[in-house]
Design an enzyme around this catalytic site. Structure first.
Site, mmCIF file in Angstrom:
data_model
loop_
_atom_site.group_PDB
_atom_site.id
_atom_site.type_symbol
_atom_site.label_atom_id
_atom_site.label_comp_id
_atom_site.label_asym_id
_atom_site.label_seq_id
_atom_site.Cartn_x
_atom_site.Cartn_y
_atom_site.Cartn_z
ATOM 1 N N ASP A 18 0.846 -1.195 0.000
ATOM 2 C CA ASP A 18 0.000 0.000 0.000
ATOM 3 C C ASP A 18 0.879 1.242 0.000
ATOM 4 O O ASP A 18 2.037 1.197 0.405
ATOM 5 C CB ASP A 18 -0.932 0.025 1.207
ATOM 6 C CG ASP A 18 -2.161 0.898 0.990
ATOM 7 O OD1 ASP A 18 -2.414 1.329 -0.158
ATOM 8 O OD2 ASP A 18 -2.887 1.172 1.959
ATOM 9 N N GLY A 19 0.307 2.348 -0.450
ATOM 10 C CA GLY A 19 0.981 3.631 -0.441
ATOM 11 C C GLY A 19 0.055 4.694 0.094
ATOM 12 O O GLY A 19 -1.168 4.532 0.086
ATOM 13 N N GLU A 40 2.442 3.838 -4.030
ATOM 14 C CA GLU A 40 1.901 2.505 -4.359
ATOM 15 C C GLU A 40 2.923 1.729 -5.195
ATOM 16 O O GLU A 40 3.185 0.555 -4.944
ATOM 17 C CB GLU A 40 0.585 2.632 -5.136
ATOM 18 C CG GLU A 40 -0.561 3.242 -4.368
ATOM 19 C CD GLU A 40 -1.312 2.265 -3.464
ATOM 20 O OE1 GLU A 40 -0.924 1.077 -3.381
ATOM 21 O OE2 GLU A 40 -2.287 2.699 -2.835
ATOM 22 N N ASP A 82 -4.590 -2.982 -3.369
ATOM 23 C CA ASP A 82 -5.899 -2.345 -3.501
ATOM 24 C C ASP A 82 -5.846 -1.206 -4.517
ATOM 25 O O ASP A 82 -6.794 -0.464 -4.692
ATOM 26 C CB ASP A 82 -6.433 -1.859 -2.148
ATOM 27 C CG ASP A 82 -5.555 -0.809 -1.485
ATOM 28 O OD1 ASP A 82 -4.609 -0.296 -2.118
ATOM 29 O OD2 ASP A 82 -5.815 -0.496 -0.306
ATOM 30 N N HIS A 142 -9.620 -1.088 2.595
ATOM 31 C CA HIS A 142 -10.363 -0.694 3.799
ATOM 32 C C HIS A 142 -11.612 -1.550 3.999
ATOM 33 O O HIS A 142 -12.687 -1.040 4.310
ATOM 34 C CB HIS A 142 -10.694 0.791 3.768
ATOM 35 C CG HIS A 142 -9.481 1.634 3.540
ATOM 36 N ND1 HIS A 142 -8.512 1.830 4.499
ATOM 37 C CD2 HIS A 142 -9.051 2.299 2.438
ATOM 38 C CE1 HIS A 142 -7.548 2.593 4.003
ATOM 39 N NE2 HIS A 142 -7.849 2.887 2.756
ATOM 40 N N ASP A 152 -1.504 -0.435 5.117
ATOM 41 C CA ASP A 152 -2.035 0.926 5.121
ATOM 42 C C ASP A 152 -1.539 1.682 6.356
ATOM 43 O O ASP A 152 -1.150 2.849 6.267
ATOM 44 C CB ASP A 152 -3.561 0.911 5.083
ATOM 45 C CG ASP A 152 -4.151 2.302 5.147
ATOM 46 O OD1 ASP A 152 -4.006 3.066 4.168
ATOM 47 O OD2 ASP A 152 -4.752 2.647 6.197
#
Length: 174
Positions: free
Chosen positions: A7-8, A45, A67, A125, A135
């Site tokens: 994640d970023g 990301e 995601d 999420h 995250d």
């Protein structure tokens, strides 16, 4: 087989940003993360995925869970047209983040060693434990915090995080 979650995050676009990754093989977990002062969410990301693949060393079977539709669509589709068109979009504009796309393309498509690379889109999420953790790592770095990152035995990681293995790998596919 190694499973990688990435994640970023950025605070502003551009602004300070962070990235996070969790790499899980049969019995080991490695968390990775980092920070940049002036960046975008998309750059973070991409950086997360690049760093995780580079740290996977010689693993041949890799599942990457993201995601980010940007990362997934880019690496499984758009990048082939961009390379063919000299890193230009269909409109003739320069591809954004092409420096990172070139690196990702190189590490993802390294001859035979990356034939077992699978890209999996997950819903962000949505309570996927590993996705929430990456995250958290990315956001803490974006906020100038220094999250504690784990490297060690899977069994110890599960105890430390107070989760069961099935929770770590639970996935909501998109």
């Amino acid at each position: 087989m190694i499973k990688i979650y990435t994640d970023g995050s950025s605070r502003g676009n551009p602004g300070p940003g962070g990235w996070g990754a969790i790499m899980v093989n049969e019995d080991t977990v490695t968390e990775l993360g980092g920070r940049e002062l002036e960046t975008t969410n998309n750059r973070m990301e991409l950086t997360a995925v690049i760093s995780a693949i580079e740290n996977s060393k010689n693993e041949t079977d890799i599942e990457i869970f993201t995601d980010s539709a940007y990362v997934l669509n880019g690496i499984t589709g758009w990048v082939f047209g961009w390379e063919k068109n000299g890193w230009k979009t269909q409109n003739g504009d320069d591809v954004l983040n092409q420096d990172l796309w070139k690196v990702l393309s190189a590490v993802a498509f390294r001859t035979k060693s990356r034939q077992g690379l699978e890209w999996i889109k997950v819903k962000g999420h949505s309570g996927i434990w590993a996705n929430e953790r990456v995250d958290q790592i990315a956001t803490e770095y974006a906020d100038s915090a220094r999250p504690l990152l784990y490297t060690g035995a899977l069994e110890s990681y599960l105890k430390l995080m107070n989760i069961e293995e099935k929770e770590l790998f639970a996935v909501t596919y998109v």
